[in-house]
Design a protein around this motif. Sequence first.
Motif, PDB file in Angstrom:
ATOM      1  N   LEU A 113       0.825  -1.214   0.000  1.00  0.00           N
ATOM      2  CA  LEU A 113       0.000   0.000   0.000  1.00  0.00           C
ATOM      3  C   LEU A 113       0.858   1.263   0.000  1.00  0.00           C
ATOM      4  CD1 LEU A 113      -2.816  -1.093   2.472  1.00  0.00           C
ATOM      5  CD2 LEU A 113      -3.120  -0.505   0.055  1.00  0.00           C
ATOM      6  N   ALA A 114       1.902   1.275   0.815  1.00  0.00           N
ATOM      7  CA  ALA A 114       2.803   2.440   0.834  1.00  0.00           C
ATOM      8  C   ALA A 114       3.491   2.615  -0.518  1.00  0.00           C
ATOM      9  CB  ALA A 114       3.840   2.283   1.940  1.00  0.00           C
ATOM     10  N   GLY A 115       3.889   1.507  -1.142  1.00  0.00           N
ATOM     11  CA  GLY A 115       4.532   1.563  -2.454  1.00  0.00           C
ATOM     12  C   GLY A 115       3.590   2.068  -3.538  1.00  0.00           C
ATOM     13  N   LEU A 116       2.321   1.667  -3.455  1.00  0.00           N
ATOM     14  CA  LEU A 116       1.341   2.132  -4.437  1.00  0.00           C
ATOM     15  C   LEU A 116       1.113   3.635  -4.308  1.00  0.00           C
ATOM     16  CD1 LEU A 116      -1.210  -0.819  -4.245  1.00  0.00           C
ATOM     17  CD2 LEU A 116       0.320  -0.272  -6.148  1.00  0.00           C
ATOM     18  N   SER A 117       1.041   4.119  -3.072  1.00  0.00           N
ATOM     19  CA  SER A 117       0.899   5.567  -2.863  1.00  0.00           C
ATOM     20  C   SER A 117       2.107   6.304  -3.429  1.00  0.00           C
ATOM     21  CB  SER A 117       0.755   5.883  -1.375  1.00  0.00           C
ATOM     22  OG  SER A 117      -0.471   5.424  -0.890  1.00  0.00           O
ATOM     23  N   ALA A 118       3.293   5.763  -3.165  1.00  0.00           N
ATOM     24  CA  ALA A 118       4.524   6.387  -3.677  1.00  0.00           C
ATOM     25  C   ALA A 118       4.546   6.354  -5.203  1.00  0.00           C
ATOM     26  CB  ALA A 118       5.758   5.681  -3.101  1.00  0.00           C
ATOM     27  N   GLU A 119       4.081   5.268  -5.790  1.00  0.00           N
ATOM     28  CA  GLU A 119       4.031   5.157  -7.258  1.00  0.00           C
ATOM     29  C   GLU A 119       3.109   6.229  -7.839  1.00  0.00           C
ATOM     30  OE1 GLU A 119       5.292   3.422 -10.782  1.00  0.00           O
ATOM     31  OE2 GLU A 119       5.813   2.568  -8.839  1.00  0.00           O
ATOM     32  N   LEU A 120       1.976   6.446  -7.202  1.00  0.00           N
ATOM     33  CA  LEU A 120       1.041   7.471  -7.668  1.00  0.00           C
ATOM     34  C   LEU A 120       1.615   8.874  -7.513  1.00  0.00           C
ATOM     35  CD1 LEU A 120      -2.235   5.902  -6.303  1.00  0.00           C
ATOM     36  CD2 LEU A 120      -1.759   6.405  -8.701  1.00  0.00           C
ATOM     37  N   ARG A 121       2.463   9.051  -6.515  1.00  0.00           N
ATOM     38  CA  ARG A 121       3.091  10.362  -6.301  1.00  0.00           C
ATOM     39  C   ARG A 121       4.408  10.494  -7.064  1.00  0.00           C
ATOM     40  NH1 ARG A 121       1.104   9.394  -0.630  1.00  0.00           N
ATOM     41  NH2 ARG A 121      -0.528  10.975  -0.349  1.00  0.00           N
ATOM     42  N   HIS A 122       4.776   9.441  -7.776  1.00  0.00           N
ATOM     43  CA  HIS A 122       6.020   9.417  -8.559  1.00  0.00           C
ATOM     44  C   HIS A 122       7.247   9.574  -7.656  1.00  0.00           C
ATOM     45  CE1 HIS A 122       3.250   9.718 -11.882  1.00  0.00           C
ATOM     46  NE2 HIS A 122       2.756  10.795 -11.318  1.00  0.00           N
ATOM     47  N   THR A 123       7.172   8.983  -6.447  1.00  0.00           N
ATOM     48  CA  THR A 123       8.289   9.055  -5.508  1.00  0.00           C
ATOM     49  C   THR A 123       8.840   7.673  -5.168  1.00  0.00           C
ATOM     50  OG1 THR A 123       6.775   9.020  -3.603  1.00  0.00           O
ATOM     51  CG2 THR A 123       7.450  11.189  -4.444  1.00  0.00           C
ATOM     52  N   GLN A 171      -2.558  -2.079 -12.142  1.00  0.00           N
ATOM     53  CA  GLN A 171      -3.277  -0.907 -12.635  1.00  0.00           C
ATOM     54  C   GLN A 171      -2.514   0.382 -12.327  1.00  0.00           C
ATOM     55  OE1 GLN A 171      -6.728  -1.936 -10.357  1.00  0.00           O
ATOM     56  NE2 GLN A 171      -7.897  -2.594 -12.162  1.00  0.00           N
ATOM     57  N   VAL A 172      -1.998   0.502 -11.109  1.00  0.00           N
ATOM     58  CA  VAL A 172      -1.268   1.716 -10.717  1.00  0.00           C
ATOM     59  C   VAL A 172       0.013   1.856 -11.527  1.00  0.00           C
ATOM     60  CG1 VAL A 172       0.026   2.795  -8.820  1.00  0.00           C
ATOM     61  CG2 VAL A 172      -2.282   1.909  -8.418  1.00  0.00           C
ATOM     62  N   VAL A 173       0.728   0.760 -11.720  1.00  0.00           N
ATOM     63  CA  VAL A 173       1.963   0.810 -12.515  1.00  0.00           C
ATOM     64  C   VAL A 173       1.635   1.219 -13.944  1.00  0.00           C
ATOM     65  CG1 VAL A 173       3.808  -0.622 -13.489  1.00  0.00           C
ATOM     66  CG2 VAL A 173       3.289  -0.745 -11.046  1.00  0.00           C
ATOM     67  N   ARG A 174       0.552   0.673 -14.505  1.00  0.00           N
ATOM     68  CA  ARG A 174       0.140   1.041 -15.863  1.00  0.00           C
ATOM     69  C   ARG A 174      -0.237   2.530 -15.907  1.00  0.00           C
ATOM     70  NH1 ARG A 174      -4.950  -1.627 -17.680  1.00  0.00           N
ATOM     71  NH2 ARG A 174      -4.162  -3.103 -16.173  1.00  0.00           N
ATOM     72  N   TRP A 175      -0.968   3.005 -14.904  1.00  0.00           N
ATOM     73  CA  TRP A 175      -1.364   4.412 -14.842  1.00  0.00           C
ATOM     74  C   TRP A 175      -0.133   5.312 -14.761  1.00  0.00           C
ATOM     75  CZ3 TRP A 175      -5.171   7.641 -15.726  1.00  0.00           C
ATOM     76  CH2 TRP A 175      -5.134   8.908 -15.155  1.00  0.00           C
ATOM     77  N   ALA A 176       0.797   4.976 -13.870  1.00  0.00           N
ATOM     78  CA  ALA A 176       2.007   5.798 -13.699  1.00  0.00           C
ATOM     79  C   ALA A 176       2.821   5.827 -14.991  1.00  0.00           C
ATOM     80  CB  ALA A 176       2.844   5.266 -12.543  1.00  0.00           C
ATOM     81  N   LYS A 177       2.904   4.695 -15.673  1.00  0.00           N
ATOM     82  CA  LYS A 177       3.654   4.633 -16.930  1.00  0.00           C
ATOM     83  C   LYS A 177       2.983   5.519 -17.989  1.00  0.00           C
ATOM     84  CE  LYS A 177       5.341   1.411 -20.391  1.00  0.00           C
ATOM     85  NZ  LYS A 177       5.297   0.054 -20.905  1.00  0.00           N
ATOM     86  N   ARG A 178       1.668   5.500 -18.051  1.00  0.00           N
ATOM     87  CA  ARG A 178       0.937   6.330 -19.015  1.00  0.00           C
ATOM     88  C   ARG A 178       1.142   7.804 -18.720  1.00  0.00           C
ATOM     89  NH1 ARG A 178      -3.927   3.860 -21.353  1.00  0.00           N
ATOM     90  NH2 ARG A 178      -4.779   5.934 -21.149  1.00  0.00           N
ATOM     91  N   GLU A 181       4.608   8.729 -19.977  1.00  0.00           N
ATOM     92  CA  GLU A 181       4.585   8.799 -21.438  1.00  0.00           C
ATOM     93  C   GLU A 181       3.867  10.057 -21.913  1.00  0.00           C
ATOM     94  OE1 GLU A 181       2.724   5.118 -22.469  1.00  0.00           O
ATOM     95  OE2 GLU A 181       4.554   3.952 -22.183  1.00  0.00           O
ATOM     96  N   SER A 182       2.786  10.419 -21.247  1.00  0.00           N
ATOM     97  CA  SER A 182       2.034  11.619 -21.615  1.00  0.00           C
ATOM     98  C   SER A 182       2.870  12.873 -21.397  1.00  0.00           C
ATOM     99  CB  SER A 182       0.742  11.685 -20.790  1.00  0.00           C
ATOM    100  OG  SER A 182       0.046  12.862 -21.076  1.00  0.00           O
ATOM    101  N   ARG A 183       3.576  12.947 -20.276  1.00  0.00           N
ATOM    102  CA  ARG A 183       4.436  14.109 -20.008  1.00  0.00           C
ATOM    103  C   ARG A 183       5.554  14.199 -21.039  1.00  0.00           C
ATOM    104  NH1 ARG A 183       3.669  12.979 -14.440  1.00  0.00           N
ATOM    105  NH2 ARG A 183       5.553  11.715 -14.385  1.00  0.00           N
ATOM    106  N   GLU A 184       6.141  13.044 -21.368  1.00  0.00           N
ATOM    107  CA  GLU A 184       7.226  13.046 -22.357  1.00  0.00           C
ATOM    108  C   GLU A 184       6.712  13.473 -23.723  1.00  0.00           C
ATOM    109  OE1 GLU A 184       8.780   9.077 -22.078  1.00  0.00           O
ATOM    110  OE2 GLU A 184       9.952   9.553 -20.279  1.00  0.00           O
ATOM    111  N   SER A 185       5.513  13.027 -24.070  1.00  0.00           N
ATOM    112  CA  SER A 185       4.911  13.406 -25.341  1.00  0.00           C
ATOM    113  C   SER A 185       4.628  14.902 -25.378  1.00  0.00           C
ATOM    114  CB  SER A 185       3.632  12.611 -25.564  1.00  0.00           C
ATOM    115  OG  SER A 185       2.976  13.037 -26.733  1.00  0.00           O
ATOM    116  N   ASN A 186       4.123  15.424 -24.269  1.00  0.00           N
ATOM    117  CA  ASN A 186       3.843  16.872 -24.191  1.00  0.00           C
ATOM    118  C   ASN A 186       5.126  17.692 -24.248  1.00  0.00           C
ATOM    119  OD1 ASN A 186       1.092  16.444 -24.054  1.00  0.00           O
ATOM    120  ND2 ASN A 186       1.033  16.532 -21.819  1.00  0.00           N
ATOM    121  N   ALA A 187       6.188  17.173 -23.634  1.00  0.00           N
ATOM    122  CA  ALA A 187       7.465  17.906 -23.615  1.00  0.00           C
ATOM    123  C   ALA A 187       8.085  17.981 -25.010  1.00  0.00           C
ATOM    124  CB  ALA A 187       8.443  17.234 -22.654  1.00  0.00           C
ATOM    125  N   THR A 188       7.845  16.975 -25.835  1.00  0.00           N
ATOM    126  CA  THR A 188       8.403  16.964 -27.186  1.00  0.00           C
ATOM    127  C   THR A 188       7.418  17.535 -28.210  1.00  0.00           C
ATOM    128  OG1 THR A 188       7.669  14.704 -27.600  1.00  0.00           O
ATOM    129  CG2 THR A 188       9.908  15.000 -26.703  1.00  0.00           C
TER     130      THR A 188
END
Length: 193
Positions: A113-123, A171-178, A181-188
């Motif tokens: 649970l702590a890891g999932l929260s950190a994944e959502l916060r990108h930490t 699901q959280v890992v897939r969400w974080a990866k998306r 990818e979205s930020r990288e796409s926006n940056a380019t």
Amino acid sequence: VDEVMARLLDSYLVYFTKVIDYLEGNPGVTPIDLDRLRLATRLARTNALASVDRMRGEPWTRHEDVPLLTGMLTSSHRFLHAVLSVEAGFVPGHGTKIRDEFRVFANDVETTLAGLSAELRHTRLAGHKWPDLREDHRRLIQNPLGIYEQYALVNVEADRMTNSLNTLREQVVRWAKRKVESRESNATGGRAS
């Protein structure tokens, strides 16, 4: 949405931890404390649902985002139902002891649970391994005490916790990866880099 979902999981982590403390007989945890924490989890869930609903109406929302977030809410809710069942099935003073295997399982649930929260916060640290909840559950049910009726509910609900958290992790890992990818796409500027 990421922060609201992380707060939801934070509230589930606190509630789960206190339920385990209560089952262990910690005198610092009372049924009133658990009631208060249950209300906090409901509020966090309401906030998460409202955030996802608001996101539906945003023009920048990709059509596949909402079902993924809804799936995350569903998985997290299944987890909470299992915790509620364990709490409700516990009769103080009944003599049921917490097994060592369950303590390991509970610790790994907390880590997840702590890891999932950190994944959502990108930490969350890259390369950090997730606990093997399925293996923890296998050890739990193979404990000779696990055959007794007094542990049947915990065994079944631990299986439900395992299934829901493993699904939620995917699901959280897939969400974080998306999101990355979205930020990288926006940056380019939408160009392939």
